[in-house]
Structure formats: C-alpha cells, structure tokens
Write a protein that holds these residues in place. Structure first.
Motif, PDB file in Angstrom:
ATOM      1  N   THR A   1      53.510  16.559   7.362  1.00 20.16           N
ATOM      2  CA  THR A   1      52.967  17.846   7.784  1.00 20.16           C
ATOM      3  C   THR A   1      53.876  18.571   8.785  1.00 20.16           C
ATOM      4  O   THR A   1      53.695  19.757   9.029  1.00 20.16           O
ATOM      5  CB  THR A   1      51.597  17.650   8.458  1.00 20.16           C
ATOM      6  N   SER A   2      54.811  17.843   9.379  1.00 22.95           N
ATOM      7  CA  SER A   2      55.724  18.332  10.430  1.00 22.95           C
ATOM      8  C   SER A   2      55.015  18.580  11.755  1.00 22.95           C
ATOM      9  O   SER A   2      55.624  19.080  12.698  1.00 22.95           O
ATOM     10  CB  SER A   2      56.452  19.616   9.999  1.00 22.95           C
ATOM     11  N   LYS A   3      53.735  18.213  11.849  1.00 18.58           N
ATOM     12  CA  LYS A   3      52.999  18.399  13.100  1.00 18.58           C
ATOM     13  C   LYS A   3      53.395  17.326  14.108  1.00 18.58           C
ATOM     14  O   LYS A   3      53.476  16.148  13.774  1.00 18.58           O
ATOM     15  CB  LYS A   3      51.492  18.338  12.847  1.00 18.58           C
ATOM     16  N   VAL A   4      53.626  17.768  15.348  1.00 24.46           N
ATOM     17  CA  VAL A   4      53.972  16.853  16.432  1.00 24.46           C
ATOM     18  C   VAL A   4      52.686  16.335  17.058  1.00 24.46           C
ATOM     19  O   VAL A   4      51.732  17.091  17.273  1.00 24.46           O
ATOM     20  CB  VAL A   4      54.834  17.562  17.493  1.00 24.46           C
ATOM     21  N   GLU A   5      52.659  15.049  17.351  1.00 28.53           N
ATOM     22  CA  GLU A   5      51.457  14.423  17.892  1.00 28.53           C
ATOM     23  C   GLU A   5      51.002  15.114  19.184  1.00 28.53           C
ATOM     24  O   GLU A   5      51.752  15.192  20.154  1.00 28.53           O
ATOM     25  CB  GLU A   5      51.720  12.944  18.172  1.00 28.53           C
ATOM     26  N   GLY A   6      49.788  15.630  19.173  1.00 32.90           N
ATOM     27  CA  GLY A   6      49.199  16.229  20.364  1.00 32.90           C
ATOM     28  C   GLY A   6      49.727  17.602  20.741  1.00 32.90           C
ATOM     29  O   GLY A   6      49.310  18.156  21.758  1.00 32.90           O
ATOM     30  N   ALA A   7      50.636  18.170  19.954  1.00 34.50           N
ATOM     31  CA  ALA A   7      51.215  19.478  20.317  1.00 34.50           C
ATOM     32  C   ALA A   7      50.230  20.609  20.049  1.00 34.50           C
ATOM     33  O   ALA A   7      49.356  20.514  19.192  1.00 34.50           O
ATOM     34  CB  ALA A   7      52.513  19.707  19.543  1.00 34.50           C
ATOM     35  N   GLN A   8      50.385  21.708  20.787  1.00 43.04           N
ATOM     36  CA  GLN A   8      49.533  22.873  20.617  1.00 43.04           C
ATOM     37  C   GLN A   8      50.347  24.148  20.868  1.00 43.04           C
ATOM     38  O   GLN A   8      51.492  24.082  21.314  1.00 43.04           O
ATOM     39  CB  GLN A   8      48.334  22.804  21.558  1.00 43.04           C
ATOM     40  N   LEU A   9      49.734  25.268  20.567  1.00 43.27           N
ATOM     41  CA  LEU A   9      50.423  26.559  20.684  1.00 43.27           C
ATOM     42  C   LEU A   9      49.938  27.368  21.879  1.00 43.27           C
ATOM     43  O   LEU A   9      48.760  27.338  22.223  1.00 43.27           O
ATOM     44  CB  LEU A   9      50.207  27.386  19.412  1.00 43.27           C
ATOM     45  N   ARG A  10      50.870  28.078  22.504  1.00 39.32           N
ATOM     46  CA  ARG A  10      50.501  29.119  23.458  1.00 39.32           C
ATOM     47  C   ARG A  10      51.352  30.345  23.136  1.00 39.32           C
ATOM     48  O   ARG A  10      52.397  30.234  22.498  1.00 39.32           O
ATOM     49  CB  ARG A  10      50.682  28.666  24.907  1.00 39.32           C
ATOM     50  N   TYR A  11      50.897  31.503  23.584  1.00 37.42           N
ATOM     51  CA  TYR A  11      51.560  32.749  23.206  1.00 37.42           C
ATOM     52  C   TYR A  11      51.901  33.590  24.427  1.00 37.42           C
ATOM     53  O   TYR A  11      51.154  33.628  25.409  1.00 37.42           O
ATOM     54  CB  TYR A  11      50.660  33.558  22.263  1.00 37.42           C
ATOM     55  N   VAL A  12      53.046  34.264  24.347  1.00 35.28           N
ATOM     56  CA  VAL A  12      53.511  35.171  25.387  1.00 35.28           C
ATOM     57  C   VAL A  12      53.782  36.521  24.730  1.00 35.28           C
ATOM     58  O   VAL A  12      54.558  36.606  23.784  1.00 35.28           O
ATOM     59  CB  VAL A  12      54.809  34.650  26.040  1.00 35.28           C
ATOM     60  N   VAL A  13      53.125  37.572  25.210  1.00 35.99           N
ATOM     61  CA  VAL A  13      53.330  38.928  24.694  1.00 35.99           C
ATOM     62  C   VAL A  13      53.988  39.742  25.808  1.00 35.99           C
ATOM     63  O   VAL A  13      53.354  40.045  26.818  1.00 35.99           O
ATOM     64  CB  VAL A  13      52.010  39.589  24.255  1.00 35.99           C
ATOM     65  N   TYR A  14      55.267  40.066  25.628  1.00 37.23           N
ATOM     66  CA  TYR A  14      56.018  40.747  26.680  1.00 37.23           C
ATOM     67  C   TYR A  14      55.577  42.208  26.842  1.00 37.23           C
ATOM     68  O   TYR A  14      55.490  42.956  25.872  1.00 37.23           O
ATOM     69  CB  TYR A  14      57.516  40.690  26.393  1.00 37.23           C
ATOM     70  N   MET A  15      55.310  42.571  28.100  1.00 37.40           N
ATOM     71  CA  MET A  15      54.891  43.925  28.447  1.00 37.40           C
ATOM     72  C   MET A  15      55.609  44.324  29.734  1.00 37.40           C
ATOM     73  O   MET A  15      55.017  44.301  30.822  1.00 37.40           O
ATOM     74  CB  MET A  15      53.372  43.977  28.648  1.00 37.40           C
ATOM     75  N   PRO A  16      56.922  44.650  29.666  1.00 34.61           N
ATOM     76  CA  PRO A  16      57.696  44.941  30.873  1.00 34.61           C
ATOM     77  C   PRO A  16      57.002  45.940  31.794  1.00 34.61           C
ATOM     78  O   PRO A  16      56.507  46.975  31.340  1.00 34.61           O
ATOM     79  CB  PRO A  16      59.008  45.504  30.324  1.00 34.61           C
ATOM     80  N   TRP A  17      56.958  45.591  33.088  1.00 30.02           N
ATOM     81  CA  TRP A  17      56.436  46.417  34.167  1.00 30.02           C
ATOM     82  C   TRP A  17      54.909  46.571  34.160  1.00 30.02           C
ATOM     83  O   TRP A  17      54.349  47.268  35.012  1.00 30.02           O
ATOM     84  CB  TRP A  17      57.091  47.802  34.184  1.00 30.02           C
ATOM     85  N   ALA A  18      54.225  45.960  33.223  1.00 33.43           N
ATOM     86  CA  ALA A  18      52.762  46.084  33.148  1.00 33.43           C
ATOM     87  C   ALA A  18      52.094  45.381  34.333  1.00 33.43           C
ATOM     88  O   ALA A  18      52.647  44.446  34.925  1.00 33.43           O
ATOM     89  CB  ALA A  18      52.248  45.500  31.840  1.00 33.43           C
ATOM     90  N   THR A  19      50.910  45.824  34.675  1.00 33.91           N
ATOM     91  CA  THR A  19      50.132  45.227  35.761  1.00 33.91           C
ATOM     92  C   THR A  19      48.709  44.976  35.284  1.00 33.91           C
ATOM     93  O   THR A  19      48.311  45.403  34.197  1.00 33.91           O
ATOM     94  CB  THR A  19      50.087  46.162  36.982  1.00 33.91           C
ATOM     95  N   SER A  20      47.942  44.316  36.131  1.00 31.87           N
ATOM     96  CA  SER A  20      46.533  44.103  35.817  1.00 31.87           C
ATOM     97  C   SER A  20      45.818  45.442  35.705  1.00 31.87           C
ATOM     98  O   SER A  20      44.968  45.637  34.842  1.00 31.87           O
ATOM     99  CB  SER A  20      45.885  43.245  36.919  1.00 31.87           C
TER     100      SER A  20
END
Length: 226
Positions: free
Chosen positions: A170-189
């Motif tokens: 399956t090519s799955k790594v034991e215990g691995a998971q995904l996280r995501y980063v969406v770049y938004m230069p200069w953005a704030t809360s």
C-alpha cells in the motif's frame, strides 16, 4: 442403604465434573482469543518492511500527494547514498520531497511547483549553515523586495510519523498521518477570521501571522487535548 450412599457419591462426582468443566471453558476461550490476536499482530508485522532503498523512498514519499496525482509527480530529495537528487521526473503541478533517510522518523512533503523557488531558497540557506531564524529573516526580506514570491493559497501536504516501517503493498508508513499548510503571506487572524491556536482536532488556525510565512495550519490533534 448401600444403594442410597452409592447414588449420592455418583451425584457428587457429576456435580464436581460439571463445575470443573465450567471453570475451564472460559480459560480455553480466552486462550483461543489471545492466540488469534497474536496471529493477527504477527501478520501485520510481516507486511511491514524498512525503508532502505531509493524505490522505497519514492513510494512512501508519494503518499504525501493527492492520490489521483501521484503517478505524475516529480520526486526530489536525499537518496540512500545521502545525495540530494531528482529521484523521479514528473509532468504535473506537484513536486514531492522524499523523507531524509539520515534523520529520525518519517517526513515527506508535497507542494505546488510554484513554491519550489521559495523551498529551494530555504534548502540553499540551510546548506550554507544558516540557522532557522536567519533563514526566516532572509526570506522575509526577499519576499518584501519581490525577489521571492508565494501565491496565496499554495498548499503544502506533509505526510509524517515517528516510525519508518511501511507496507510495500500500500506504500503506507506505519502510524503516519497528514497535515496541511496553506500559505497566506502577510495574513493575520483579523484578516482571515482564524484563531492563532487550534481549538479541536483538524481545526484550521493561522501560524506566523503578519509575516511572509503566514499560513493556515490543519493538523491532526489528539481528540482529548485540552
């Protein structure tokens, strides 16, 4: 009289046998259950292998990319010989960075090809011996001057985990998971409406707000985190 005594003794023997059988039954059932569990665990372990070839690095790295795009992604990274190379050419919009086999744990990433100048600049600065803070400051200045650019919304997919065994089927790594980063230069809360800390598992939040490296984070978190 003898017949009565004999009958009582025989009845006692039967009761004793039945009681013994009932006591043994749960033990036998528990033993069977434990054996089945051990067998299943052993089967899973037999499926896993160490990531120890360039082909393994490529296969596991591609798990960071969207499934429908994996066949045409370009793969770069450190090979088993410790050289940073193009491990596989590709012709779609994604570049995949393979796990570094010389570092603990597993960490592969996939990003849009438009992010490559920014990523490559970071790699070059680190190769020069720059610290994380220095890399941040240099790229911040280069973003402000227009030397570097990040298209808002460009996404980084990170496939990571503490272990380095994987299932070659399956090519799955034991215990691995995904996280995501969406770049938004200069953005704030304030400009996005997102908090600066996550409030729940997979809850989006903004990191490095107000800087060139401002980005929306979507990370898997323990459900019981307070």
């Amino acid at each position: 009289m003898k017949r009565i005594i004999t009958a009582l003794v025989f009845t006692g023997i039967l009761i004793s046998c039945n009681s013994s059988d009932k006591t043994k039954a749960p033990i036998q059932e528990s033993s069977i259950t434990e054996t089945a569990t051990d067998s299943k665990s052993n089967d899973i372990n037999k499926q896993l292998k160490t990531i120890d070839t360039d082909e393994d690095l490529i296969a596991t790295a591609l798990m960071a990319a969207p499934e429908e795009s994996r066949s045409k992604c370009k793969v770069i990274g450190y090979n088993m010989a410790g050289e940073f190379v193009t491990m596989r050419e590709g012709d779609n919009e994604f570049i995949v960075l393979a796990d570094n086999p010389n570092q603990d744990g597993f960490n592969a990433a996939c990003y849009h090809k438009d992010l490559e100048p920014f990523m490559a600049r970071g790699r070059a600065l680190r190769a020069e011996g720059k610290t994380g803070q220095e890399v941040f400051a240099i790229r911040e200045a280069e973003m402000k001057s227009g030397q570097l650019k990040i298209t808002p919304g460009s996404t980084l997919h990170i496939y990571y985990g503490a272990k380095t065994m994987y299932n070659p089927e399956t090519s799955k790594v034991e215990g691995a998971q995904l996280r995501y980063v969406v770049y938004m230069p200069w953005a704030t809360s304030k400009s996005t409406g997102l908090p600066e800390v996550p409030y729940a598992p997979n809850h989006p939040w903004i990191m490095n707000p107000g800087t060139h490296r401002a980005h929306i984070m979507i990370s898997p978190l323990p459900a019981d985190r307070e």
